[in-house]
Design a protein around this motif. Sequence first.
Motif, PDB file in Angstrom:
ATOM      1  N   ALA A  71       0.871  -1.140  -0.282  1.00  0.00           N
ATOM      2  CA  ALA A  71       0.006   0.027  -0.043  1.00  0.00           C
ATOM      3  C   ALA A  71       0.850   1.230   0.056  1.00  0.00           C
ATOM      4  CB  ALA A  71      -1.022   0.005   1.178  1.00  0.00           C
ATOM      5  N   PHE A  72       0.212   2.167  -0.590  1.00  0.00           N
ATOM      6  CA  PHE A  72       0.948   3.408  -0.571  1.00  0.00           C
ATOM      7  C   PHE A  72       0.633   4.594   0.687  1.00  0.00           C
ATOM      8  CE2 PHE A  72       1.455   8.248  -1.892  1.00  0.00           C
ATOM      9  CZ  PHE A  72       2.735   7.985  -2.250  1.00  0.00           C
ATOM     10  N   THR A  73       1.755   4.920   1.049  1.00  0.00           N
ATOM     11  CA  THR A  73       1.486   5.846   2.175  1.00  0.00           C
ATOM     12  C   THR A  73       3.002   6.899   2.450  1.00  0.00           C
ATOM     13  OG1 THR A  73       1.261   6.532   4.349  1.00  0.00           O
ATOM     14  CG2 THR A  73       1.789   4.286   3.961  1.00  0.00           C
ATOM     15  N   VAL A  74       2.864   8.200   2.422  1.00  0.00           N
ATOM     16  CA  VAL A  74       4.040   8.886   2.839  1.00  0.00           C
ATOM     17  C   VAL A  74       4.484   8.964   4.091  1.00  0.00           C
ATOM     18  CG1 VAL A  74       3.792  10.359   0.629  1.00  0.00           C
ATOM     19  CG2 VAL A  74       3.012  11.146   2.711  1.00  0.00           C
ATOM     20  N   LEU A  82      -2.964   8.849   4.857  1.00  0.00           N
ATOM     21  CA  LEU A  82      -3.318   8.485   6.086  1.00  0.00           C
ATOM     22  C   LEU A  82      -4.241   7.315   6.486  1.00  0.00           C
ATOM     23  CD1 LEU A  82      -5.037  12.253   6.349  1.00  0.00           C
ATOM     24  CD2 LEU A  82      -2.675  11.071   7.792  1.00  0.00           C
ATOM     25  N   GLN A  83      -5.271   6.924   5.590  1.00  0.00           N
ATOM     26  CA  GLN A  83      -6.045   5.760   5.467  1.00  0.00           C
ATOM     27  C   GLN A  83      -5.195   4.485   5.653  1.00  0.00           C
ATOM     28  OE1 GLN A  83      -8.894   5.514   2.703  1.00  0.00           O
ATOM     29  NE2 GLN A  83     -10.284   7.123   3.628  1.00  0.00           N
ATOM     30  N   PHE A  89      -7.507   0.484  10.569  1.00  0.00           N
ATOM     31  CA  PHE A  89      -8.492   0.143  11.154  1.00  0.00           C
ATOM     32  C   PHE A  89      -9.328   1.487  11.626  1.00  0.00           C
ATOM     33  CE2 PHE A  89      -5.575  -3.233  12.096  1.00  0.00           C
ATOM     34  CZ  PHE A  89      -6.247  -4.206  11.565  1.00  0.00           C
ATOM     35  N   MET A  90      -9.101   2.497  11.299  1.00  0.00           N
ATOM     36  CA  MET A  90      -9.472   3.895  11.593  1.00  0.00           C
ATOM     37  C   MET A  90     -10.532   4.368  10.477  1.00  0.00           C
ATOM     38  SD  MET A  90      -8.522   4.602  14.492  1.00  0.00           S
ATOM     39  CE  MET A  90      -7.164   3.977  15.383  1.00  0.00           C
ATOM     40  N   HIS A  95     -11.476   6.198  -0.464  1.00  0.00           N
ATOM     41  CA  HIS A  95     -10.408   5.683  -0.818  1.00  0.00           C
ATOM     42  C   HIS A  95     -10.453   5.379  -2.552  1.00  0.00           C
ATOM     43  CE1 HIS A  95      -6.749   3.541   0.064  1.00  0.00           C
ATOM     44  NE2 HIS A  95      -6.946   3.020  -0.938  1.00  0.00           N
ATOM     45  N   LEU A  96     -11.416   5.010  -2.980  1.00  0.00           N
ATOM     46  CA  LEU A  96     -11.721   4.742  -4.169  1.00  0.00           C
ATOM     47  C   LEU A  96     -11.670   5.939  -5.186  1.00  0.00           C
ATOM     48  CD1 LEU A  96     -14.006   1.589  -4.245  1.00  0.00           C
ATOM     49  CD2 LEU A  96     -11.317   1.525  -5.065  1.00  0.00           C
TER      50      LEU A  96
END
Length: 418
Positions: free
Chosen positions: A71-74, A118-119, A124-125, A134-135
């Motif tokens: 998954a992508f997250t900075v 963030l997601q 789980f948030m 998200h989509l």
Amino acid sequence: MGRLTAAIGNGITRVSDRALGPYQSAIIRIGFSATWLLFLLREFPHRRELYGPNGPWSWELAQQLIGTNDAFTVLMWSDSMVWFEIVYAVAVLATLLLLLGWRTRAMSVLFMVGVLSLQNRSVFMGDGGDNVLHLMAIYLVFVRCAQVWSLDARRARRTRERLERDGRAPEDRVGPALWCVLGFALLVATFGGLIPGGLLGGWLTFFWGLWAVHGLFWAAGRIESDTKPRVLLDIVGNLTHNAVLLVIMAEACLIYAAAGWYKVQGGRWQDGTAAYYPLHLDYFSPWAALSDLMTSSGTMVMLVTYGTVIVQVAFPFTLFNRRVKNVLLAVMMTEHAVIAVVLGLPFFSLAMIAADAVFLPTSFLKRVGRLVARARDRVVRRVLPGRGAEVPGPRDPERSPLPQEKESAEQAHVGFTA
């Protein structure tokens, strides 16, 4: 056979000549960006516990999970609190600018980066609406959602007016500067090994592809509008927009169809009592008295239970009848508004209402736009007496003195300059 061929030709011409649904794409841009912005502001005091280093889902656990699902997250670039605050602030700013429609192409990418970062940091948030957001954050990158009701549309209109008056358009410096800044940031992330995937696949290819395409559109925009490169890029942009808009509609139908058919298989939904139970869970009862009032009648519980299933299962089939579709659309939006209040799920409801808005009739959206413009002008006149008439309002492309095709191309060009 001749009529069928003509119909197919007309259909191909329609989906390639212009970006369809300008008002629908604008309302989903406004709806999803407003939903995410309100969520970020609402959870601002708790941001570090939800998505930051102070949360129960630690940085190490998130790193292990992301190592398995790519998954992508900075936020995984550093576990520093300063880095988290920067990412959160940029997410808020990008969302606000996307809501206003300023440099929408660039802001839609930053909006997507903020949502995914963030997601995916704390999976789980969420309450269900986060999956839709998200989509849609990914889909908005490919949609020309600033044709109307945006600062980009206003800038395009002023550019045309300046071109007609002075014979030349003002030079755009902000767009290229923003493109260069984002390119430099992408270059640093690439050579720093921060973005997973090689040049032949993964997120790295995705971001470099977007950056290159936006630059290509800007370069083509400096050429005469009737040249082959410009025409070809406009066709590709229109086809992409229309295809993704169709995907958004199909996604909304799939959500309701899947939810409805799964409910049909449940025993509580079959006996008409399913709506009773969530209304008596402490976690979903912000107004206990209101929940008790709604469940005090067995008939009311049965009607709500069966009505929910019927509406969700039937909605995809009502798209073939405009009047029935509009009625069910109003019912579903009302249902989500009730869920927001009674069950205490405002952001889930806002996300679903924003997804439903893609099916709203164009005439209704135009009417709403005119009402909002009048209300805004009245407020401006009260705050700044004598200045209300100078504030530009949202302009209907169909009422422009220029041909529709030319205006759509100019709006699309301005939308891609950043």
